[in-house]
Design a protein around this motif. Structure first.
Motif, PDB file in Angstrom:
ATOM      1  N   PHE A 191       0.829  -1.198   0.000  1.00 48.18           N
ATOM      2  CA  PHE A 191       0.000   0.000   0.000  1.00 48.18           C
ATOM      3  C   PHE A 191       0.864   1.250   0.000  1.00 48.18           C
ATOM      4  O   PHE A 191       2.025   1.230   0.413  1.00 48.18           O
ATOM      5  CB  PHE A 191      -0.882   0.058   1.258  1.00 48.18           C
ATOM      6  N   ASP A 192       0.257   2.343  -0.441  1.00 49.40           N
ATOM      7  CA  ASP A 192       0.766   3.664  -0.145  1.00 49.40           C
ATOM      8  C   ASP A 192       0.314   3.987   1.286  1.00 49.40           C
ATOM      9  O   ASP A 192      -0.396   3.208   1.897  1.00 49.40           O
ATOM     10  CB  ASP A 192       0.196   4.676  -1.144  1.00 49.40           C
ATOM     11  N   ASN A 193       0.708   5.128   1.809  1.00 47.66           N
ATOM     12  CA  ASN A 193       0.309   5.492   3.178  1.00 47.66           C
ATOM     13  C   ASN A 193      -1.061   6.156   3.168  1.00 47.66           C
ATOM     14  O   ASN A 193      -1.218   7.337   3.511  1.00 47.66           O
ATOM     15  CB  ASN A 193       1.362   6.404   3.796  1.00 47.66           C
ATOM     16  N   LEU A 194      -2.081   5.374   2.753  1.00 48.65           N
ATOM     17  CA  LEU A 194      -3.440   5.885   2.632  1.00 48.65           C
ATOM     18  C   LEU A 194      -4.036   6.140   4.015  1.00 48.65           C
ATOM     19  O   LEU A 194      -3.853   5.352   4.946  1.00 48.65           O
ATOM     20  CB  LEU A 194      -4.302   4.871   1.877  1.00 48.65           C
ATOM     21  N   LYS A 195      -4.804   7.212   4.132  1.00 50.61           N
ATOM     22  CA  LYS A 195      -5.401   7.562   5.425  1.00 50.61           C
ATOM     23  C   LYS A 195      -6.340   6.488   5.972  1.00 50.61           C
ATOM     24  O   LYS A 195      -6.388   6.279   7.181  1.00 50.61           O
ATOM     25  CB  LYS A 195      -6.131   8.903   5.314  1.00 50.61           C
ATOM     26  N   SER A 224       0.454  -6.849   5.311  1.00 53.25           N
ATOM     27  CA  SER A 224       0.455  -5.515   4.702  1.00 53.25           C
ATOM     28  C   SER A 224       1.855  -4.925   4.746  1.00 53.25           C
ATOM     29  O   SER A 224       2.599  -5.112   5.708  1.00 53.25           O
ATOM     30  CB  SER A 224      -0.529  -4.594   5.421  1.00 53.25           C
ATOM     31  N   GLU A 225       2.199  -4.234   3.670  1.00 52.49           N
ATOM     32  CA  GLU A 225       3.487  -3.539   3.584  1.00 52.49           C
ATOM     33  C   GLU A 225       3.226  -2.137   3.042  1.00 52.49           C
ATOM     34  O   GLU A 225       2.486  -1.964   2.073  1.00 52.49           O
ATOM     35  CB  GLU A 225       4.451  -4.289   2.661  1.00 52.49           C
ATOM     36  N   PHE A 226       3.864  -1.131   3.664  1.00 49.97           N
ATOM     37  CA  PHE A 226       3.614   0.257   3.277  1.00 49.97           C
ATOM     38  C   PHE A 226       4.881   0.878   2.715  1.00 49.97           C
ATOM     39  O   PHE A 226       5.977   0.690   3.251  1.00 49.97           O
ATOM     40  CB  PHE A 226       3.110   1.052   4.483  1.00 49.97           C
ATOM     41  N   CYS A 227       4.723   1.611   1.613  1.00 45.92           N
ATOM     42  CA  CYS A 227       5.848   2.273   0.968  1.00 45.92           C
ATOM     43  C   CYS A 227       6.351   3.429   1.835  1.00 45.92           C
ATOM     44  O   CYS A 227       5.620   3.973   2.661  1.00 45.92           O
ATOM     45  CB  CYS A 227       5.437   2.819  -0.389  1.00 45.92           C
ATOM     46  N   GLY A 228       7.613   3.794   1.619  1.00 43.26           N
ATOM     47  CA  GLY A 228       8.139   4.963   2.277  1.00 43.26           C
ATOM     48  C   GLY A 228       7.507   6.217   1.708  1.00 43.26           C
ATOM     49  O   GLY A 228       7.026   6.222   0.570  1.00 43.26           O
TER      50      GLY A 228
END
Length: 504
Positions: A191-195, A224-228
């Protein structure tokens, strides 16, 4: 170059001394030394050239570059903009002279050093997701909508769905719809760092997740993995998909009718891409069979819940729009469950109203059946009631209403009885009741009981038994009975034969 080459030839091939070479060629011994030391015949400046244009502005350019490098990405100035700013301060050089100076300073300060990347092997059962913004045309005006995009890293299969926004209910619906399309749950989702998922970004890969997202993840059991931050390259596949969708599905801008219609079209495009797509000589259809999915058993149902109070007009206010509820809930507090495209109003655990969700401002969703009991009490308000004017009933309803009032010789009594007829449309539909009203109008019959009687007859009446065919009568030997009088035993015999035939 010829001179350098000859010097080196004499020194290394003929083994002459530097003094002898200098004397023979009539040149300085330092030139001979440089030629012997440097095999590449390049011109080396011992003294820097003067910088008549950039010299006075070198410190200023350096300051602007250092300041610009520390700004957030969306606030950084372009080189062209920095050039324009120093031109306003009196810089007379060309843009190419300016950029030459910028490159030297950036290299010296190690600014804008490009990042290196590694080529990665995609993992089976991993997926990248993101939202993109596109524009459509609605009522000849551009409208921004949001497109949920999901792409499997190994098989490259894609899924796309459009929404009015990017809030939690749309985010979860996009994920569950993607799981349905792919036929399973990817074990890892990037994922992106979605709210809707991330409450706070910490150092490195650490994130504080939203409580609802934790419940969603626990339900489906994926990793889940989140991009920088500002690291779109970490989910480059779906970033490219967002661009592809915008350029190929929404340009030129399409005419928007409804999200249901648009999403059916997008889903069909995804199926077409699935059938035609190929990667490294293999079809997407074949590669998706090799994905490593978790089994998809149940569907997570999520709704945002808000509390609202029913006003005196039987309306609840939600997201700057209004929805109706039945009359007997006026003044009471209710729960509103907000789904992606639906709104449910609940009172003490019971659903009391359901509407299509509206987007925009100052819109109303009025269910006529919510207002009929109140209109029956306040019959004089019928003609001016907004809900009746917006209903769009066929013309026969208005005519039957007027005739009913005339027949009863009372406007209020006629309206009340007509409202009872309108209540029947909830069970029998507007079209069916309209057909009955036309039939009764032709016969000059005007009353609620007449309408109800015809509707019951049409829905409950069973057709009589049809006549037997000639072939059937012949098989029963009916032609042998020529008398007009037949004993009851003959009828019993016929019934027995018919029963035997039916058993066969």
């Amino acid at each position: 170059m010829v001179q350098y080459n000859y010097i080196r030839f004499l020194y290394f091939n003929k083994h002459k001394s530097q003094r002898a070479i200098a004397k023979e060629m009539g040149i300085h011994r330092a030139t001979v030394k440089r030629a012997i030391k440097n095999p590449e015949q390049k011109y080396h400046m011992n003294v820097d050239r003067d910088k008549p244009v950039n010299g006075d502005f070198e410190k200023r350019i350096k300051h602007l570059l250092e300041y610009n490098s520390k700004q957030p990405k969306n606030q950084k100035l372009t080189k062209r903009r920095i050039y324009e700013l120093i031109c306003e301060e009196g810089y007379k050089g060309s843009y190419s002279s300016f950029t030459y100076q910028v490159r030297k300073i950036e290299e010296k300060l190690d600014i804008n050093q490009k990042e290196g990347f590694l080529k990665l092997v995609p993992l089976r059962g991993s997926m990248q997701v993101d939202f993109g913004e596109v524009y459509v045309m609605q009522d000849k005006m551009p409208r921004k909508i949001h497109v949920f995009c999901a792409k499997l890293c190994y098989s490259k299969v894609e899924f796309v769905k459009a929404y009015p926004g990017e809030s939690t209910e749309f985010f979860f619906d996009g994920l569950t719809s993607a799981f349905d399309f792919f036929g399973g749950i990817p074990k890892k989702i990037i994922f992106d760092n979605l709210k809707p998922a991330v409450k706070e970004v910490l150092k490195g890969k650490e994130r504080v997740l939203q409580e609802e997202f934790v419940k969603f993840q626990s339900f489906y059991c994926f990793e889940s993995e989140f991009c920088g931050p500002a690291k779109g390259n970490e989910k480059g596949m779906v970033e490219n998909l967002v661009k592809y969708v915008e350029n190929n599905y929404f340009l030129p801008r399409i005419e928007f009718k409804s999200f249901d219609i648009l999403n059916l079209e997008l889903k069909e495009k995804c199926y077409q891409r699935l059938k035609k797509g190929r990667y490294e000589g293999e079809s997407w259809e074949k590669r998706i069979l090799d994905e490593d999915f978790l089994p998809l058993k149940e569907r997570y149902v999520f709704a945002r819940i808000k509390e609202a109070k029913v006003d005196t007009y039987q309306l609840i206010h939600l997201e700057k729009n209004r929805y109706s509820v039945p009359t007997n809930y006026v003044g009471k507090k209710v729960e509103v469950h907000i789904y992606p495209f639906k709104v449910k109003v609940i009172y003490k655990g019971e659903v009391i109203a359901e509407h299509e969700r509206m987007f925009g401002k100052n819109k109303e969703s009025l269910n006529p059946y919510h207002f009929l009991p109140l209109l029956r009490k306040k019959a004089r308000a019928y003609e001016q009631a907004k809900v009746i004017q917006d209903w769009g009933l066929p013309q026969i309803y208005e005519k039957y209403h007027k005739m009913l009032q005339a027949h009863l010789r009372s406007d209020s009594k006629g309206t009340r009885e007509f409202i009872d007829i309108l209540k029947l449309t909830q069970q029998y539909t507007v079209e069916v009741v309209a057909k009955v009203l036309n039939e009764l109008d032709e016969k000059n019959r005007y009353s609620y009981q007449e309408v109800l009687s015809v509707l019951r007859y049409q829905t409950q009446h069973k057709p009589k038994t049809g006549l037997l065919s000639k072939e059937k009568l012949k098989s029963l030997d009916v032609d042998k009975h020529t008398t007009t009088y037949m004993p009851l035993s003959t009828y019993n015999e016929l019934l027995r034969k018919v029963g035997c035939e039916n058993e066969r």
